[in-house]
Write an enzyme that holds these catalytic residues in place. Sequence first.
Site, mmCIF file in Angstrom:
data_model
loop_
_atom_site.group_PDB
_atom_site.id
_atom_site.type_symbol
_atom_site.label_atom_id
_atom_site.label_comp_id
_atom_site.label_asym_id
_atom_site.label_seq_id
_atom_site.Cartn_x
_atom_site.Cartn_y
_atom_site.Cartn_z
ATOM 1 N N TYR A 22 -6.934 58.178 -17.205
ATOM 2 C CA TYR A 22 -8.176 58.369 -17.904
ATOM 3 C C TYR A 22 -8.181 59.810 -18.333
ATOM 4 O O TYR A 22 -9.238 60.170 -18.540
ATOM 5 C CB TYR A 22 -9.387 58.081 -16.827
ATOM 6 C CG TYR A 22 -9.891 56.909 -16.739
ATOM 7 C CD1 TYR A 22 -9.941 56.029 -17.878
ATOM 8 C CD2 TYR A 22 -9.936 56.073 -15.536
ATOM 9 C CE1 TYR A 22 -10.339 54.549 -17.435
ATOM 10 C CE2 TYR A 22 -10.491 54.832 -15.307
ATOM 11 C CZ TYR A 22 -10.707 54.050 -16.437
ATOM 12 O OH TYR A 22 -10.873 52.848 -16.334
ATOM 13 N N PHE B 178 -18.761 61.954 -15.873
ATOM 14 C CA PHE B 178 -18.600 61.017 -15.190
ATOM 15 C C PHE B 178 -17.075 61.037 -14.806
ATOM 16 O O PHE B 178 -16.572 59.771 -13.920
ATOM 17 C CB PHE B 178 -18.768 59.440 -15.731
ATOM 18 C CG PHE B 178 -17.941 59.320 -17.183
ATOM 19 C CD1 PHE B 178 -16.776 58.668 -17.077
ATOM 20 C CD2 PHE B 178 -18.536 59.516 -18.389
ATOM 21 C CE1 PHE B 178 -16.144 58.429 -18.248
ATOM 22 C CE2 PHE B 178 -17.922 59.176 -19.514
ATOM 23 C CZ PHE B 178 -16.815 58.538 -19.556
ATOM 24 N N ARG C 2 -9.664 42.738 -24.818
ATOM 25 C CA ARG C 2 -10.757 43.401 -24.856
ATOM 26 C C ARG C 2 -12.147 42.469 -25.177
ATOM 27 O O ARG C 2 -13.241 42.687 -24.328
ATOM 28 C CB ARG C 2 -10.914 44.549 -25.905
ATOM 29 C CG ARG C 2 -9.869 45.552 -25.515
ATOM 30 C CD ARG C 2 -10.293 46.637 -24.763
ATOM 31 N NE ARG C 2 -11.421 47.451 -25.127
ATOM 32 C CZ ARG C 2 -11.909 48.507 -24.590
ATOM 33 N NH1 ARG C 2 -11.340 48.970 -23.492
ATOM 34 N NH2 ARG C 2 -12.942 49.058 -25.178
ATOM 35 N N THR D 157 -18.109 48.127 -22.580
ATOM 36 C CA THR D 157 -17.923 48.833 -21.433
ATOM 37 C C THR D 157 -19.283 48.854 -20.411
ATOM 38 O O THR D 157 -19.006 48.830 -19.088
ATOM 39 C CB THR D 157 -17.977 50.464 -22.068
ATOM 40 O OG1 THR D 157 -16.990 50.617 -22.867
ATOM 41 C CG2 THR D 157 -17.961 51.357 -20.685
ATOM 42 N N ARG E 195 -16.879 41.114 -17.851
ATOM 43 C CA ARG E 195 -17.867 42.004 -17.366
ATOM 44 C C ARG E 195 -19.485 41.644 -17.284
ATOM 45 O O ARG E 195 -20.215 41.940 -16.554
ATOM 46 C CB ARG E 195 -17.852 43.490 -18.238
ATOM 47 C CG ARG E 195 -16.549 44.386 -17.829
ATOM 48 C CD ARG E 195 -16.388 45.437 -18.739
ATOM 49 N NE ARG E 195 -15.488 46.311 -18.489
ATOM 50 C CZ ARG E 195 -14.821 47.250 -19.191
ATOM 51 N NH1 ARG E 195 -15.427 47.410 -20.497
ATOM 52 N NH2 ARG E 195 -14.097 48.224 -18.828
ATOM 53 N N ASN F 8 -17.600 48.373 -13.304
ATOM 54 C CA ASN F 8 -17.548 47.288 -14.321
ATOM 55 C C ASN F 8 -16.104 46.446 -14.589
ATOM 56 O O ASN F 8 -15.473 46.009 -15.189
ATOM 57 C CB ASN F 8 -17.678 47.902 -15.909
ATOM 58 C CG ASN F 8 -16.450 48.990 -16.190
ATOM 59 O OD1 ASN F 8 -15.524 49.003 -15.329
ATOM 60 N ND2 ASN F 8 -16.612 49.567 -17.358
ATOM 61 N N HIS G 188 -10.334 46.923 -16.337
ATOM 62 C CA HIS G 188 -9.752 47.844 -17.539
ATOM 63 C C HIS G 188 -8.871 47.285 -18.196
ATOM 64 O O HIS G 188 -7.922 46.369 -17.718
ATOM 65 C CB HIS G 188 -8.874 49.224 -16.808
ATOM 66 C CG HIS G 188 -8.392 50.058 -18.085
ATOM 67 N ND1 HIS G 188 -9.042 50.921 -18.683
ATOM 68 C CD2 HIS G 188 -6.986 49.736 -18.424
ATOM 69 C CE1 HIS G 188 -8.121 51.293 -19.673
ATOM 70 N NE2 HIS G 188 -6.797 50.709 -19.608
HETATM 71 P P1 IDP Z 1 -13.666 51.006 -21.554
HETATM 72 O O1 IDP Z 1 -13.286 50.708 -20.096
HETATM 73 O O2 IDP Z 1 -14.549 49.947 -21.927
HETATM 74 O O3 IDP Z 1 -12.455 51.127 -22.427
HETATM 75 P P2 IDP Z 1 -14.228 54.165 -21.813
HETATM 76 O O4 IDP Z 1 -15.220 54.526 -22.807
HETATM 77 O O5 IDP Z 1 -12.876 54.100 -21.968
HETATM 78 O O6 IDP Z 1 -14.500 52.388 -21.670
HETATM 79 O O7 IDP Z 1 -14.628 54.371 -20.358
HETATM 80 C C1 IDP Z 1 -13.512 54.378 -19.169
HETATM 81 C C2 IDP Z 1 -14.393 53.943 -17.877
HETATM 82 O O8 IDP Z 1 -15.230 55.150 -17.545
HETATM 83 C C3 IDP Z 1 -15.413 52.590 -18.032
HETATM 84 O O9 IDP Z 1 -14.720 51.492 -18.137
HETATM 85 C C4 IDP Z 1 -16.356 53.056 -16.967
HETATM 86 O O10 IDP Z 1 -15.807 52.643 -15.850
HETATM 87 C C5 IDP Z 1 -16.505 54.547 -17.023
HETATM 88 N N1 IDP Z 1 -17.310 54.991 -17.681
HETATM 89 C C6 IDP Z 1 -17.688 55.315 -19.050
HETATM 90 N N2 IDP Z 1 -18.761 55.843 -19.326
HETATM 91 C C7 IDP Z 1 -19.460 55.890 -18.168
HETATM 92 C C8 IDP Z 1 -20.663 56.704 -17.746
HETATM 93 O O11 IDP Z 1 -21.544 56.933 -18.916
HETATM 94 N N3 IDP Z 1 -21.035 56.571 -16.640
HETATM 95 C C9 IDP Z 1 -20.044 56.187 -15.714
HETATM 96 N N4 IDP Z 1 -18.844 55.556 -15.929
HETATM 97 C C10 IDP Z 1 -18.470 55.451 -17.208
#
Ligand code: IDP
Length: 161
Positions: A60, A68, A96, A102, A113, A123, A126
């Site tokens: 990440y 976060f 996706r 997300t 999800r 969620n 990935h």
């Molecule tokens: P994605 O997994 O849908 O690609 P990303 O924006 O790349 O989404 O974020 C990676 C992961 O970080 C998300 O799947 C989620 O688990 C976590 N995440 C993203 N935004 C937040 C937030 O606002 N609070 C807590 N966890 C978050």
Amino acid sequence: FVGSGTVSAEEAERTFIAIKPDGVQRGLIADIIARFERKGYKLVAVKILVPTKEFAGKHYAEHEGRPFFEGLTDFLSSGPVLAMVWEGQGVVTYGRKMIGATKPLESAPGTIRGDFGIQVGRNIIHGSDSPDSAKKEIGLWFTPEDLVSYGLDIHKWVYEK
Ligand code: IDP
């Protein structure tokens, strides 16, 4: 062995999919694999492991510095993750779509999800968001030897040619 459905490494579209610790603990491995399998995609690598927090941070890296980030990397390293590589036409983008948005409450019913999650920090799964990140993520989680090249006889029923 070169069976039907075998494409060269250059042609093959691949994505990195990981069932996060919440998905593993909730018993969703079989359901999630079944969705990709039934779609017609091919599983070319799979392993279960508990990533270190440092490794989770590499995965990440683009989110480093976000509020976060700590919670996210703590969570990803909190238990077993099922890491996979799936192959097939359109698998990055369509994978996706199958995963959903997300935030699970913004994910349509029928998506992974949407069907299984409520909060963004839990969620379930990935999936790479572009062919470039797929390449990077596959390289981070797997060695080239981990990727199995094989033909699937069902491919003649999934692809025109
Ligand atoms: P994605 O997994 O849908 O690609 P990303 O924006 O790349 O989404 O974020 C990676 C992961 O970080 C998300 O799947 C989620 O688990 C976590 N995440 C993203 N935004 C937040 C937030 O606002 N609070 C807590 N966890 C978050």
